[in-house]
Each structure stands twice: as C-alpha cells, then as structure tokens.
Design an enzyme around this catalytic site. Structure first.
Site, short mmCIF file in Angstrom:
data_model
loop_
_atom_site.label_atom_id
_atom_site.label_comp_id
_atom_site.label_asym_id
_atom_site.label_seq_id
_atom_site.Cartn_x
_atom_site.Cartn_y
_atom_site.Cartn_z
N LYS A 171 42.64 25.56 12.39
CA LYS A 171 42.84 26.64 11.42
C LYS A 171 42.60 28.00 12.09
O LYS A 171 41.47 28.39 12.34
CB LYS A 171 41.88 26.51 10.24
CG LYS A 171 42.29 27.40 9.08
CD LYS A 171 41.15 27.92 8.26
CE LYS A 171 40.65 29.26 8.67
NZ LYS A 171 41.59 30.39 8.61
N GLY A 224 33.36 33.04 15.07
CA GLY A 224 33.57 33.97 13.96
C GLY A 224 32.25 34.64 13.59
O GLY A 224 31.37 34.81 14.45
N SER A 225 32.11 34.96 12.31
CA SER A 225 30.95 35.73 11.88
C SER A 225 29.71 34.84 11.74
O SER A 225 29.81 33.61 11.59
CB SER A 225 31.24 36.41 10.55
OG SER A 225 31.45 35.42 9.56
N GLU A 246 30.09 30.05 18.00
CA GLU A 246 30.01 31.30 18.74
C GLU A 246 30.12 32.40 17.70
O GLU A 246 31.12 32.49 16.99
CB GLU A 246 31.17 31.43 19.75
CG GLU A 246 31.06 30.51 20.95
CD GLU A 246 29.83 30.76 21.80
OE1 GLU A 246 29.21 31.84 21.68
OE2 GLU A 246 29.46 29.86 22.57
N CYS A 280 33.34 39.93 21.07
CA CYS A 280 31.94 39.55 20.82
C CYS A 280 31.09 39.86 22.04
O CYS A 280 29.87 39.97 21.94
CB CYS A 280 31.80 38.11 20.37
SG CYS A 280 32.89 37.00 21.19
N GLN A 327 38.18 46.30 8.46
CA GLN A 327 37.40 46.50 9.69
C GLN A 327 37.23 48.00 9.96
O GLN A 327 36.16 48.44 10.38
CB GLN A 327 38.07 45.79 10.87
CG GLN A 327 37.30 45.90 12.18
CD GLN A 327 35.92 45.26 12.12
OE1 GLN A 327 35.77 44.11 11.72
NE2 GLN A 327 34.89 46.01 12.50
N GLU A 379 25.91 44.01 14.27
CA GLU A 379 27.18 44.05 14.99
C GLU A 379 28.20 44.87 14.20
O GLU A 379 28.45 44.62 13.03
CB GLU A 379 27.72 42.63 15.20
CG GLU A 379 28.93 42.61 16.10
CD GLU A 379 29.45 41.21 16.39
OE1 GLU A 379 29.60 40.43 15.42
OE2 GLU A 379 29.70 40.91 17.56
P1 ADP Z 1 35.71 37.43 11.07
O1 ADP Z 1 34.78 38.53 10.72
O2 ADP Z 1 35.94 37.26 12.54
O3 ADP Z 1 36.95 37.41 10.26
P2 ADP Z 1 34.93 35.01 9.68
O4 ADP Z 1 33.72 34.19 9.93
O5 ADP Z 1 35.17 35.54 8.33
O6 ADP Z 1 34.83 36.16 10.76
O7 ADP Z 1 36.25 34.23 10.13
C1 ADP Z 1 36.31 33.36 11.23
C2 ADP Z 1 37.12 32.15 10.84
O8 ADP Z 1 36.39 31.42 9.85
C3 ADP Z 1 38.47 32.48 10.20
O9 ADP Z 1 39.45 31.54 10.63
C4 ADP Z 1 38.18 32.33 8.72
O10 ADP Z 1 39.33 32.05 7.96
C5 ADP Z 1 37.22 31.15 8.74
N1 ADP Z 1 36.42 31.02 7.51
C6 ADP Z 1 36.04 31.98 6.65
N2 ADP Z 1 35.33 31.46 5.61
C7 ADP Z 1 35.25 30.13 5.83
C8 ADP Z 1 34.66 29.02 5.12
N3 ADP Z 1 34.00 29.19 3.98
N4 ADP Z 1 34.79 27.80 5.67
C9 ADP Z 1 35.43 27.61 6.83
N5 ADP Z 1 36.02 28.59 7.52
C10 ADP Z 1 35.94 29.84 7.04
#
Ligand code: ADP
Length: 477
Positions: A171, A224-225, A246, A280, A327, A379
């Site tokens: 995904k 991601g976050s 990460e 990052c 952002q 961050e």
């Molecule tokens: P960013 O700030 O980099 O967008 P996110 O953590 O929101 O950070 O997104 C990183 C990835 O995690 C994206 O592919 C996002 O769609 C996915 N994501 C966001 N929410 C969820 C969730 N509840 N479960 C699984 N994946 C998620």
C-alpha cells in the site's frame, strides 16, 4: 484512464478513483488512480496467502531473473520515471532521477542476493548429531510506505521481500501512487506469478487499517509518521506478527570551531533544505560552537540567498515545492511557533509565487534557538532549520543526543579526535562526518534508534533479518 490496483494478477478498477496532483502546478493532474476498498485489501491478502506456498519454494534463478529484469527496466527508463516522480512529489528532476537510479540499484542488489542465499552447518554439542541453520521466508509481508521517497522506499521493501521468498501486499502513500504503480507494473511484466505481489492504492485508514487487522499478514514493514507507526506496532502485537518501523527524525548536525566552513555550509544546506527538507534523515538542528557561530550563520545566509526555489521540473531548480497544502501549513505553523518561542527568523520562511500555482516556500533558518523549543524537538518535515549555539564539543554532543529521535547524526570537524568520539557516542543509527545527514548508500544498513525506528535494519544484507525467519535443524548422523 484510471490506473488500477493489482490483485491476484488482475488489474482491478474498484468503485472509486482519486487524482494525483502535481505540487509544482496544482492545475496539472498527473493521473487518476483506483482507490482500493477494505474488501480489495482482504482479497489482496488472500491472494498473497494462496501464492505463498509456491513462491516460497520457487527457484532462485526465477527470482533472480525477475528482480534483474526489473532493475534493468527501471534503469533504462530512469529519465521518464524520474520525471513522473518529480511531477507527483515535487523534488527536483535531478533528485527524482537520482532516486529512480537508486531503486534500480536496489533491485539489482537483491537480484544478486537471491544467488547468495546461504545457511550454516555445524556440529551439535552432542556427539553424532549435525546442526543446520537456514533462513526461510516469513510469509505474507504487508508494505506500507510514505510519500517522500515514492520509488526508493517501495523498492527497498519489495525487493528483499521477494528475494527471500515472501509474497507481498503493498500500500503506497495516497499522494504519490504513480511511481508505485509503475514499479508494480514492471515487476508484473517481468514475470511474477499471480498473487505474489499485490498493489492496493488508497487510504491509510481503510486499506492500511485492513492490513493491520488481518491475521494473514505475517510481517509489516512501515515507514511514515510516529502516530501511525504506533498503530502498526499495537496491531502487530495483537496478531503476534513481526514488524519494522521507520518513523521520524530530528537529526542534529554539529559544526565545530575547527570545521572547514565551506564543507560545513554545503553539508548543512543539503541536510536541511534539499528535497525540500522532506527527508526523515534531514537535519533541522544545526548545533554550532561559539568560535565559528557568526561566520557560519553569515555564510549560510549567503548560500541560502542563491537557492533557486521553483517548479521541480524546471532546469536550474534546486528546491522544489512542498508536497501539498497540509504539509505547507504545518511548515508555516512551525515558523510561527519558532518566532513565538523567541527564536530569530534570520533568513527565508516566506511563501513564494511562481509561474504556476504550487506550494512554494523559501527555506527558513532560525538562529538563537534553544534545544528546548518545540522547533528543536518536533519533526517539522519541511525546509525549516534552526541554529543552536553551544560552548564546545562536549555541549554539542549532549545537545545532539538530547532528542526523542535517533536516526542520523552529523558533524563537521577537521579533528580526528572529535570525529572519532562523535562516531562512537552519537545516539543514532547512522553517523556522518563532514557529510550531510541525508544521502545514504543502497547496499548498507539503514535505520535508527530511540523513537525513530523499531525492529531490524533495512537495506543491504541486513534486510534478511526482517524478511526471513531462522530455522535450526538437528539430524542424528
Ligand atoms: P505521512 O505523514 O508520511 O503521510 P502517515 O503515517 O500518515 O505519514 O502515512 C504513512 C503511510 O501510512 C501512508 O501510506 C498512509 O496511508 C498509511 N496509513 C495512515 N493511516 C494508517 C492506518 N490507520 N493504518 C495503516 N496505514 C495507515
């Protein structure tokens, strides 16, 4: 035409689609992409599960050939794919092509690793018994990626997953589906059997969440976050699955009195502002000792004046736009917070107008910041950095390590003693001496400590730790 999801070897349209918008020109629609539903995600997981028994026992030459072919096609199409990447994410064309080449190199590296799978044979502690240690694939791997490296991060997760015999549900981030779609298309045409790699583009809260909730995903690798990382961790504990995270960084870059000023400024500008600060591994804390502080700040100001912020695809652009409006708002909110906290906005920070409507921000540098301020602790993920003045090396190291994160840590110095001490004592997964905090090789481990990362390292041969599980077999001779 709507680009579709790949589930069990079929391109599936789904009932909804979403638009991929160019952050350099919001009138430019890069493409339309099918939005997967939770049911699509479950179908993809079932397909990956069904494909696993055969793929996990596939010959190493078959896997090698597919990864090799993928590497070759990515490298042959680097200009076109790099342009697509820059168009959807906003990093400069040079950065987009560079990232694409890196993705090709990663597939090439893991094509080679297929041919080097090995175990250990050793004597048992008991007489007449032999022991074999082998690595086996983990099963169905869920891959969830962010928007800031649209091709490199998918590559460094998909390539080892397939190399070691796992099947995949992937995904990508919703903001940048184009690069992900392109590499899945290349892998599919390179001959992957159906169900081995499934693409489900769509919302994290729907598709990602369906992946987290499935007992049939045996390992999840996430970038991601911090907030989403925690969700991945909690759901993975629930299902007793392997997970690798990460997340954020607040990477320090130390500049000592004895630094070569030109080297320090170049590394600091690169660390803080290249790729629009959206890495990052970017540095947003420039920790500078008293004796060089004023000269460093003045030289940074001069260097920043010359930075060309414009359309990512324009020749001569050095800093592309911020990825999207939300952002951009986060970046400008932090600039306001820094001012309220008493830091001095020395350069930049203004919104810029260019020929096309886009999210243009002049890179910003704060001075007189302290390490306690929110701009030094949280961050920001944009082209915003602050200078923190310190007395000497010892204080610089203490401040550098005083952060909840621990991904990358840099120092500019001509002192062997300080460089050596810093390499040993920086609380980070990666340490850079006289180099930017960002910009890493593809064949060596990547990852951090503390709040930045969880689980084993990514990339290079260390990737095997995550994508395989070890078996110890005993045989009576
Ligand atoms: P960013 O700030 O980099 O967008 P996110 O953590 O929101 O950070 O997104 C990183 C990835 O995690 C994206 O592919 C996002 O769609 C996915 N994501 C966001 N929410 C969820 C969730 N509840 N479960 C699984 N994946 C998620």
């Amino acid at each position: 035409m709507v680009q579709k999801n790949l589930i069990d070897g079929e391109w599936i349209a789904g009932s909804e689609a979403f638009r991929n918008i160019n952050p350099s020109d919001t009138n430019d629609v890069v493409g339309e992409y099918a939005r997967a539903s939770a049911d699509d995600a479950r179908a993809a997981i079932a397909a990956a599960k069904a494909a696993f028994p055969t793929w996990s026992r596939s010959g190493i030459l078959e896997r090698h050939a597919i990864l090799r072919k993928t590497a070759d096609e990515i490298l042959a199409r680097k200009d076109e794919l790099g342009k697509l990447l820059s168009r959807e994410e906003g990093k400069t064309l040079a950065e987009g092509i560079g990232e694409t080449v890196r993705a090709g190199q990663i597939f090439d590296f893991f094509a080679g690793e297929c041919l080097r799978l090995a175990g250990e044979v050793l004597p048992s502690a008991r007489p007449n018994i032999g022991v074999e240690i082998t690595r086996e694939p983990v099963g169905v791997v869920g891959i969830i990626t962010p928007w800031n490296f649209p091709i490199a991060i998918p590559a460094w997760k998909i390539a080892p997953a397939l190399c070691y015999g796992n099947t995949v549900v992937f995904k990508p981030a919703e903001l940048v589906p184009g690069s992900s779609w392109a590499i899945v298309d290349i892998l599919n045409r390179a001959g992957l059997p159906k169900g081995v790699l499934n693409l489900v583009m769509g919302k994290g809260s729907v598709v990602g969440q369906a992946m987290l909730d499935s007992p049939d995903i045996h390992a999840i690798t996430f970038t991601g976050s911090t907030g989403t990382g925690k969700r991945v961790a909690l759901a993975s504990v629930e299902h007793n699955r392997k997970y690798q995270l990460e997340m954020g960084g607040k990477n320090p870059f130390v500049v000592l009195d004895d630094a070569d000023l030109a080297v320090a400024v170049e590394a600091a500008v690169n660390s803080a502002f290249f790729s629009t600060g959206q890495r990052c591994t970017a540095s947003s804390r420039l920790i500078v000792t008293e004796g060089i502080h004023d000269r460093f700040v003045a030289a940074m100001g001069e260097r920043m004046k010359g930075l060309v912020v414009d359309d990512a695809l324009k020749a001569g652009t050095q800093i592309g736009p911020v990825v999207d409006e939300s952002q951009l708002n986060q970046d400008t909110d932090y600039i306001a917070i820094g001012r309220q906290e008493g830091a001095k906005l020395a350069f930049g920070g203004e919104l810029l107008k260019r020929d096309t409507p886009g999210f243009y921000l002049q890179p910003a540098l704060f001075t007189e910041a302290t390490n306690a301020m929110r701009i030094s602790r949280e961050e920001i993920f944009g082209p915003v950095a602050s200078v923190i003045r310190v007395k000497d090396y010892d204080e610089a190291l203490t401040v550098a390590n005083d952060t909840p994160f621990g991904l990358s840590s840099g120092i500019a110095t001509t002192s062997l003693k300080h460089a050596t001490h810093f390499k040993r004592n920086a609380e980070a997964g990666m340490v850079m001496v006289n180099l930017p905090t960002a910009g890493v090789d593809f064949h060596v481990p990547f990852g951090g400590r503390k709040g930045s990362s969880h689980g084993s390292r990514e990339q290079g041969r260390y990737a095997a730790e995550f994508y395989t599980t070890v078996k110890t077999a005993y045989t009576l001779a």
